[in-house]
Write a protein that holds these residues in place. Structure first.
Motif, PDB file in Angstrom:
ATOM      1  N   ILE B 329       0.865  -1.172   0.000  1.00 57.32           N
ATOM      2  CA  ILE B 329       0.000   0.000   0.000  1.00 57.32           C
ATOM      3  C   ILE B 329       0.901   1.220   0.000  1.00 57.32           C
ATOM      4  O   ILE B 329       1.892   1.264   0.727  1.00 57.32           O
ATOM      5  N   ILE B 330       0.576   2.175  -0.846  1.00 59.14           N
ATOM      6  CA  ILE B 330       1.393   3.397  -0.860  1.00 59.14           C
ATOM      7  C   ILE B 330       0.556   4.548  -0.345  1.00 59.14           C
ATOM      8  O   ILE B 330      -0.518   4.838  -0.894  1.00 59.14           O
ATOM      9  N   VAL B 331       1.011   5.129   0.729  1.00 61.24           N
ATOM     10  CA  VAL B 331       0.338   6.308   1.276  1.00 61.24           C
ATOM     11  C   VAL B 331       1.180   7.507   0.879  1.00 61.24           C
ATOM     12  O   VAL B 331       2.273   7.719   1.412  1.00 61.24           O
ATOM     13  N   ASP B 332       0.735   8.247  -0.119  1.00 61.65           N
ATOM     14  CA  ASP B 332       1.597   9.312  -0.626  1.00 61.65           C
ATOM     15  C   ASP B 332       0.984  10.697  -0.492  1.00 61.65           C
ATOM     16  O   ASP B 332       1.555  11.664  -0.985  1.00 61.65           O
ATOM     17  N   ALA B 333      -0.146  10.760   0.155  1.00 55.15           N
ATOM     18  CA  ALA B 333      -0.666  12.106   0.414  1.00 55.15           C
ATOM     19  C   ALA B 333       0.162  12.716   1.538  1.00 55.15           C
ATOM     20  O   ALA B 333       0.481  12.037   2.509  1.00 55.15           O
ATOM     21  N   LEU B 334       0.544  13.973   1.350  1.00 50.88           N
ATOM     22  CA  LEU B 334       1.417  14.605   2.350  1.00 50.88           C
ATOM     23  C   LEU B 334       0.712  15.803   2.961  1.00 50.88           C
ATOM     24  O   LEU B 334      -0.236  16.330   2.410  1.00 50.88           O
ATOM     25  N   ARG B 335       1.217  16.168   4.110  1.00 54.01           N
ATOM     26  CA  ARG B 335       0.771  17.434   4.669  1.00 54.01           C
ATOM     27  C   ARG B 335       2.001  18.186   5.155  1.00 54.01           C
ATOM     28  O   ARG B 335       3.009  17.588   5.500  1.00 54.01           O
ATOM     29  N   PRO B 336       1.908  19.486   5.098  1.00 48.49           N
ATOM     30  CA  PRO B 336       3.100  20.268   5.443  1.00 48.49           C
ATOM     31  C   PRO B 336       3.465  20.101   6.907  1.00 48.49           C
ATOM     32  O   PRO B 336       2.593  19.941   7.743  1.00 48.49           O
ATOM     33  N   ALA B 337       4.785  20.149   7.148  1.00 48.56           N
ATOM     34  CA  ALA B 337       5.240  20.089   8.532  1.00 48.56           C
ATOM     35  C   ALA B 337       4.854  21.398   9.208  1.00 48.56           C
ATOM     36  O   ALA B 337       4.985  22.467   8.626  1.00 48.56           O
ATOM     37  N   LYS B 338       4.393  21.268  10.413  1.00 48.55           N
ATOM     38  CA  LYS B 338       3.946  22.472  11.115  1.00 48.55           C
ATOM     39  C   LYS B 338       4.758  22.624  12.373  1.00 48.55           C
ATOM     40  O   LYS B 338       4.975  21.663  13.098  1.00 48.55           O
ATOM     41  N   ARG B 339       5.234  23.822  12.524  1.00 50.48           N
ATOM     42  CA  ARG B 339       6.026  24.028  13.729  1.00 50.48           C
ATOM     43  C   ARG B 339       5.095  24.564  14.811  1.00 50.48           C
ATOM     44  O   ARG B 339       4.418  25.562  14.603  1.00 50.48           O
ATOM     45  N   PRO B 340       5.140  23.908  15.945  1.00 51.84           N
ATOM     46  CA  PRO B 340       4.227  24.370  17.000  1.00 51.84           C
ATOM     47  C   PRO B 340       4.638  25.762  17.488  1.00 51.84           C
ATOM     48  O   PRO B 340       5.827  26.078  17.581  1.00 51.84           O
ATOM     49  N   ASP B 341       3.679  26.576  17.754  1.00 52.36           N
ATOM     50  CA  ASP B 341       3.961  27.949  18.181  1.00 52.36           C
ATOM     51  C   ASP B 341       4.392  28.020  19.635  1.00 52.36           C
ATOM     52  O   ASP B 341       5.233  28.837  19.996  1.00 52.36           O
ATOM     53  N   TYR B 342       3.851  27.175  20.455  1.00 52.64           N
ATOM     54  CA  TYR B 342       4.105  27.313  21.894  1.00 52.64           C
ATOM     55  C   TYR B 342       4.813  26.111  22.485  1.00 52.64           C
ATOM     56  O   TYR B 342       5.679  26.265  23.344  1.00 52.64           O
ATOM     57  N   ALA B 343       4.407  24.970  22.022  1.00 58.22           N
ATOM     58  CA  ALA B 343       4.984  23.781  22.646  1.00 58.22           C
ATOM     59  C   ALA B 343       6.445  23.628  22.236  1.00 58.22           C
ATOM     60  O   ALA B 343       6.798  23.788  21.068  1.00 58.22           O
ATOM     61  N   ARG B 344       7.280  23.361  23.186  1.00 60.33           N
ATOM     62  CA  ARG B 344       8.698  23.132  22.914  1.00 60.33           C
ATOM     63  C   ARG B 344       9.084  21.808  23.556  1.00 60.33           C
ATOM     64  O   ARG B 344       8.543  21.453  24.609  1.00 60.33           O
ATOM     65  N   SER B 345      10.020  21.146  22.925  1.00 60.25           N
ATOM     66  CA  SER B 345      10.483  19.898  23.531  1.00 60.25           C
ATOM     67  C   SER B 345      11.105  20.206  24.884  1.00 60.25           C
ATOM     68  O   SER B 345      11.917  21.116  25.013  1.00 60.25           O
ATOM     69  N   SER B 346      10.728  19.436  25.880  1.00 58.18           N
ATOM     70  CA  SER B 346      11.279  19.698  27.209  1.00 58.18           C
ATOM     71  C   SER B 346      12.644  19.053  27.373  1.00 58.18           C
ATOM     72  O   SER B 346      13.337  19.295  28.354  1.00 58.18           O
ATOM     73  N   SER B 347      13.063  18.249  26.414  1.00 58.81           N
ATOM     74  CA  SER B 347      14.358  17.581  26.581  1.00 58.81           C
ATOM     75  C   SER B 347      15.518  18.455  26.131  1.00 58.81           C
ATOM     76  O   SER B 347      16.668  18.108  26.307  1.00 58.81           O
ATOM     77  N   GLN B 348      15.205  19.593  25.535  1.00 56.19           N
ATOM     78  CA  GLN B 348      16.291  20.425  25.031  1.00 56.19           C
ATOM     79  C   GLN B 348      16.957  21.201  26.146  1.00 56.19           C
ATOM     80  O   GLN B 348      16.271  21.734  26.991  1.00 56.19           O
TER      81      GLN B 348
END
Lengths: 110, 348
Positions: B329-348
Motif C-alpha cells: 500500500i502506498i500512502v503518498d498524500a502529504l501534509r506540510p510540517a507544522k512548527r508548534p507555536d508554543y509547545a517546545r520539547s522539554s528535553s532540550q
C-alpha cells in the motif's frame, strides 16, 4: 716520477675502490695521514737538499705515522684525545710549513 | 759554494773507498752541470745551512748521514742507482777532505731544482723510487679514504666521542618530546574520531527518528503492507462520525499510516460536515471514500469485520463496503510540517 705515479694511483684506488676502514683504526687515520704528509715533505726537502735516502724515508714515514697514531691513542685513553690530536696536528703543521719553506727556496730560489 | 760544501763533505770518513764509484753518477750529471755553469755564484747553498737550522727537526738531514755511508756500497755497484749516488755528494757530510777535493769540482753544483728534475723526468725504476712510490701510494690511499669519509656524513664522522654523546642525548630528548607530542595527538585524534563517530551515530538516529516521525506526522510518503477499504455511500448517509469511528478502529488495530482519498490522516485530523458532504481537515472529500491503511493486514481486516464493527455499522447505513488486503500500500498524500507555536520539547 714513479713516486708521483704511486701517489696518484693511491688516490685513485682510494676513490674508486672505497675500502672500508675498520672502526678501531678510523680515529687515527687523519692524524696518520698528516704525519705521513709531514714525512713526505721532509723527504722532498731532503731530496732537494741532495741528502735523500730511501731507507731513512721509509723509517721516518712509518715511525711518524705510528708515533702520531700512538699519541692520539694515548690521548684517547687519558681523556685528552681532542687536545692531543690538535697538538699533534699543530706540530706536524709547523714542520710541514718549514719543510715547504725549504722546498720553496730550492725551487723558486726565494 | 765550495765553502759551504766543505764542512759537509769533510765530515764523511767512508768516502775514500767509494771515490771511484761516485764518478759514474758524476759523469752522468755532468751535462747538467755544464748547462748551469753559473751555479757556484748562487746564494742558494748559503741558504741551506740556515734551513737546516730552522727545520732542523726534519729527520732527513740528520739521519741519512749514518745509514748513507754503509748502505751506499750495496746500491752503487748497480749502474741504475744513479738517483742514489746523486744525493751522495751533498749527503756525505762527514767525508774526508781527500775525496772531497776529487769530487768537489764535479759534484758541487747541483741545485735542488735540478735534483727534482732528475728525479722526475727520466723515470727510473730504482729501489728508492719504488719504495717511495709504495709509501706515497699508501698515503694517497689514506688521504682518499679520509677525504671520502669526512665528506660522507661530515657532521658525525669527524665528531669526537663527547660530541657524539651530546648529539645522542639531544636526539634522545628530541625523540622523547616528539613521542609525547605524538601520544597527545593520537589521543586527540581518537577523541575526535569517537566524537565524530558519535555525531554520525546521532545523525543516523536522528534521521531514522525523523522518518518515523515524518510517517506519523504525514510529512513523508509511506509504503508497506496493509489494506484498502472502500466505502461507497450512494445515498449520502454516512456521517462524519462514522468515518471517525472507522479511523479509530483502524488505529486501535495498529494502523500506522492512513489516507482517505487524497487526505493524509494524522493526529490532528478532524472530520466535519454533514452526511454526504464530509470534510476532512476542511477539505471536501468526494465519494467513494477510499481508505489506504498501512499496518498488519491480518489485524486490520478482522478488526473491521468483527460483528457489530465498522463494516456492519456502515452496511446498516446502506453503504457499500469492501476490504482488500494488499502487500504494498502506498500512502503518498502529504501534509506540510507544522512548527508548534508554543509547545517546545522539554528535553532540550
Amino acid at each position: 716520477m714513479i713516486a708521483v705515479l704511486g701517489l696518484i694511483v693511491g688516490v685513485v684506488v682510494g676513490l674508486v675502490v672505497r675500502p672500508v676502514v675498520p672502526t678501531a683504526v678510523e680515529p687515527y687515520l687523519p692524524i696518520a695521514v698528516v704525519a705521513a704528509l709531514d714525512a713526505v715533505f721532509g723527504g722532498l726537502r731532503a731530496m732537494l737538499d741532495g741528502i735523500f735516502d730511501d731507507k731513512v724515508f721509509v723509517v721516518s714515514f712509518l715511525s711518524n705515522v705510528v708515533v702520531a697514531a700512538l699519541i692520539v691513542f694515548l690521548g684517547d685513553k687519558l681523556g685528552v684525545g681532542a687536545q692531543l690530536s690538535t697538538g699533534v696536528v699543530v706540530v706536524l703543521g709547523i714542520r710541514i710549513f718549514s719543510n715547504a719553506a725549504a722546498i720553496r727556496r730550492h725551487i723558486f730560489r726565494a | 759554494m765550495s765553502t759551504d760544501d766543505t764542512p759537509e763533505m769533510s765530515g764523511e770518513p767512508g768516502r775514500p773507498e767509494k771515490a771511484g764509484e761516485p764518478k759514474k753518477p758524476e759523469k752522468a750529471e755532468r751535462p747538467e752541470e755544464a748547462q748551469e755553469p753559473q751555479e757556484p755564484q748562487k746564494p742558494q747553498p748559503g741558504g741551506d745551512p740556515r734551513k737546516g737550522g730552522e727545520a732542523g727537526a726534519a729527520q732527513e738531514p740528520g739521519e741519512p748521514k749514518g745509514p748513507d755511508g754503509p748502505r751506499q756500497p750495496e746500491s752503487q755497484p748497480e749502474p741504475e742507482s744513479q738517483p742514489e749516488p746523486e744525493p751522495e755528494p751533498g749527503a756525505a757530510p762527514q767525508d774526508g777532505a781527500v775525496p772531497r777535493k776529487e769530487s768537489a769540482p764535479a759534484a758541487a753544483p747541483l741545485t735542488g731544482r735540478q735534483r727534482l728534475m732528475n728525479g722526475l723526468w727520466p723515470p727510473r725504476l730504482t729501489r728508492a723510487q719504488l719504495t717511495v712510490a709504495v709509501l706515497l701510494c699508501v698515503l694517497g690511499l689514506g688521504l682518499a679514504i679520509q677525504v671520502r669519509s669526512t665528506s660522507d656524513n661530515s657532521a658525525l664522522r669527524g665528531a669526537r666521542q663527547e660530541d657524539l654523546v651530546r648529539i645522542l642525548d639531544e636526539l634522545d630528548n628530541r625523540t622523547k618530546r616528539l613521542e609525547d607530542e605524538k601520544r597527545r595527538l593520537d589521543n586527540q585524534r581518537t577523541e575526535l574520531e569517537s566524537s565524530s563517530n558519535q555525531a554520525a551515530e546521532a545523525r543516523k538516529q536522528t534521521a531514522q527518528k525523523e522518518e518515523q516521525l515524518g510517517v506519523l506526522a504525514g510529512t513523508v510518503a509511506a509504503q508497506g503492507p496493509g489494506i484498502e477499504l472502500t466505502v461507497s455511500d450512494a445515498k449520502g448517509a454516512v456521517e462524519a462520525d462514522k468515518l471517525l469511528d472507522t479511523i479509530q478502529e483502524l488505529r486501535a488495530a495498529g494502523a500506522e499510516a492512513i489516507q482517505i482519498n487524497d487526505v493524509r490522516v494524522v493526529a490532528d485530523t478532524y472530520f466535519s460536515g454533514s452526511a454526504g458532504k464530509v470534510e476532512i481537515d476542511g477539505k471536501k472529500v468526494s465519494q467513494p471514500y477510499k481508505f489506504k491503511v498501512i499496518g498488519k493486514p491480518q489485524d486490520l481486516e478482522p478488526a473491521l469485520n468483527i460483528p457489530g464493527g465498522v463494516v456492519q455499522t456502515l452496511e446498516k447505513e446502506q453503504a457499500g463496503v469492501s476490504v482488500s488486503r494488499s502487500e504494498k500500500i502506498i500512502v503518498d498524500a502529504l501534509r506540510p510540517a507544522k512548527r508548534p507555536d508554543y509547545a517546545r520539547s522539554s528535553s532540550q
